[in-house]
Motif scaffolding. Structure first.
Motif, PDB file in Angstrom:
ATOM      1  N   GLU A   1      -1.936   6.026  -2.383  1.00 39.11           N
ATOM      2  CA  GLU A   1      -3.224   5.330  -2.349  1.00 39.11           C
ATOM      3  C   GLU A   1      -4.012   5.695  -1.090  1.00 39.11           C
ATOM      4  O   GLU A   1      -5.237   5.871  -1.142  1.00 39.11           O
ATOM      5  N   ILE A   2      -3.319   5.803   0.023  1.00 40.64           N
ATOM      6  CA  ILE A   2      -3.992   6.142   1.284  1.00 40.64           C
ATOM      7  C   ILE A   2      -4.602   7.536   1.203  1.00 40.64           C
ATOM      8  O   ILE A   2      -5.780   7.729   1.532  1.00 40.64           O
ATOM      9  N   VAL A   3      -3.817   8.509   0.765  1.00 42.64           N
ATOM     10  CA  VAL A   3      -4.336   9.884   0.743  1.00 42.64           C
ATOM     11  C   VAL A   3      -5.440  10.053  -0.301  1.00 42.64           C
ATOM     12  O   VAL A   3      -6.409  10.775  -0.061  1.00 42.64           O
ATOM     13  N   GLU A   4      -5.330   9.367  -1.426  1.00 39.72           N
ATOM     14  CA  GLU A   4      -6.398   9.440  -2.428  1.00 39.72           C
ATOM     15  C   GLU A   4      -7.684   8.838  -1.872  1.00 39.72           C
ATOM     16  O   GLU A   4      -8.770   9.392  -2.047  1.00 39.72           O
ATOM     17  N   SER A   5      -7.570   7.710  -1.205  1.00 35.33           N
ATOM     18  CA  SER A   5      -8.747   7.053  -0.632  1.00 35.33           C
ATOM     19  C   SER A   5      -9.380   7.909   0.466  1.00 35.33           C
ATOM     20  O   SER A   5     -10.596   7.954   0.602  1.00 35.33           O
ATOM     21  N   ALA A   6      -8.553   8.595   1.245  1.00 36.23           N
ATOM     22  CA  ALA A   6      -9.056   9.447   2.330  1.00 36.23           C
ATOM     23  C   ALA A   6      -9.525  10.809   1.831  1.00 36.23           C
ATOM     24  O   ALA A   6     -10.180  11.544   2.566  1.00 36.23           O
ATOM     25  N   GLY A   7      -9.162  11.159   0.583  1.00 36.51           N
ATOM     26  CA  GLY A   7      -9.548  12.453   0.045  1.00 36.51           C
ATOM     27  C   GLY A   7      -8.793  13.609   0.668  1.00 36.51           C
ATOM     28  O   GLY A   7      -9.346  14.693   0.868  1.00 36.51           O
TER      29      GLY A   7
ATOM     30  N   THR B   1       0.854  -1.193   0.000  1.00 37.54           N
ATOM     31  CA  THR B   1       0.000   0.000   0.000  1.00 37.54           C
ATOM     32  C   THR B   1       0.885   1.237   0.000  1.00 37.54           C
ATOM     33  O   THR B   1       1.750   1.381   0.853  1.00 37.54           O
ATOM     34  N   SER B   2       0.639   2.110  -0.957  1.00 42.99           N
ATOM     35  CA  SER B   2       1.446   3.338  -1.034  1.00 42.99           C
ATOM     36  C   SER B   2       0.773   4.477  -0.272  1.00 42.99           C
ATOM     37  O   SER B   2      -0.447   4.472  -0.065  1.00 42.99           O
TER      38      SER B   2
END
Length: 197
Positions: free
Chosen positions: A36-42, A32-33
């Motif tokens: 990806e985390i920040v995009e998913s969290a918005g 998990t990058s």
């Protein structure tokens, strides 16, 4: 999926934790990058680094939030009025239910603990040891008073119970035949049977 704009957005740290938990559970921590985390969290990468400092700190918090909850609840059980047998049984069942309720967090952590740096690893081990020592103190209280058998050392009793708890993520399924409370009751009863004089 669009968010209902009438609902207030969750605070940024909660959104980051929810996204990280979901992604770590689905893909694994190492795959998990941060992107990806920040995009998913918005949110932005700057927000992640502001609140957590690193992806490793997010992993640490995934585990720490459950351990904090379990520690608070164990402290309440240990300090409660009533027979030690009841307090230990309540504590033994509670750790099962709270682990099942947070199964993704538990499985992520046990799969990914080796990714923590030495300092964070040491912190986690110290917190877990504090929890286990508080639980062991209940066993020892019962052994001293003769309510529990002292034939098995308290440390071994604690390891026996928590070995079962730590393996829940490998076999428990929410759609299985047992509810979290049923599993908790069975494991707590097994613990007390092992302690009977």
């Amino acid at each position: 999926m669009a968010r209902n704009t009438d609902e207030p957005a969750a605070p940024v740290p909660q959104r980051l934790l929810a996204a990280a938990t979901r992604l770590f559970a689905e893909q694994g921590y190492d795959r998990t990058s941060v992107q990806e985390i920040v995009e998913s969290a918005g949110v932005t990468k700057g927000a992640l680094y502001h609140y957590f400092g690193s992806k490793e700190e997010l992993l640490l918090e995934v585990y720490a939030r459950v351990l904090r909850l379990q520690q608070e609840r164990l402290d309440d059980f240990a300090q409660a009025e009533g027979p030690v047998e009841r307090r230990l049984r309540d504590a033994a069942a509670d750790v099962v239910v709270t682990t099942i309720d947070n199964l993704d967090d538990a499985s992520i952590f046990f799969r990914s603990m080796h990714h923590l740096g030495p300092e964070n690893h040491k912190r986690v081990r110290a917190e877990r040891r504090r929890y286990h020592e508080r639980f062991r103190a209940l066993v020892e209280e019962g052994q001293r008073s003769g309510v529990f058998s002292d034939a098995t050392p308290a440390d071994l009793v604690v390891d026996y119970h928590f070995g079962s708890v730590h393996h829940l993520s490998t076999w428990y399924r929410p759609d299985g035949p047992l509810s979290p409370q049923q599993v908790a009751d069975h494991l707590a009863d097994l613990l007390l049977q092992a302690l009977r004089p």
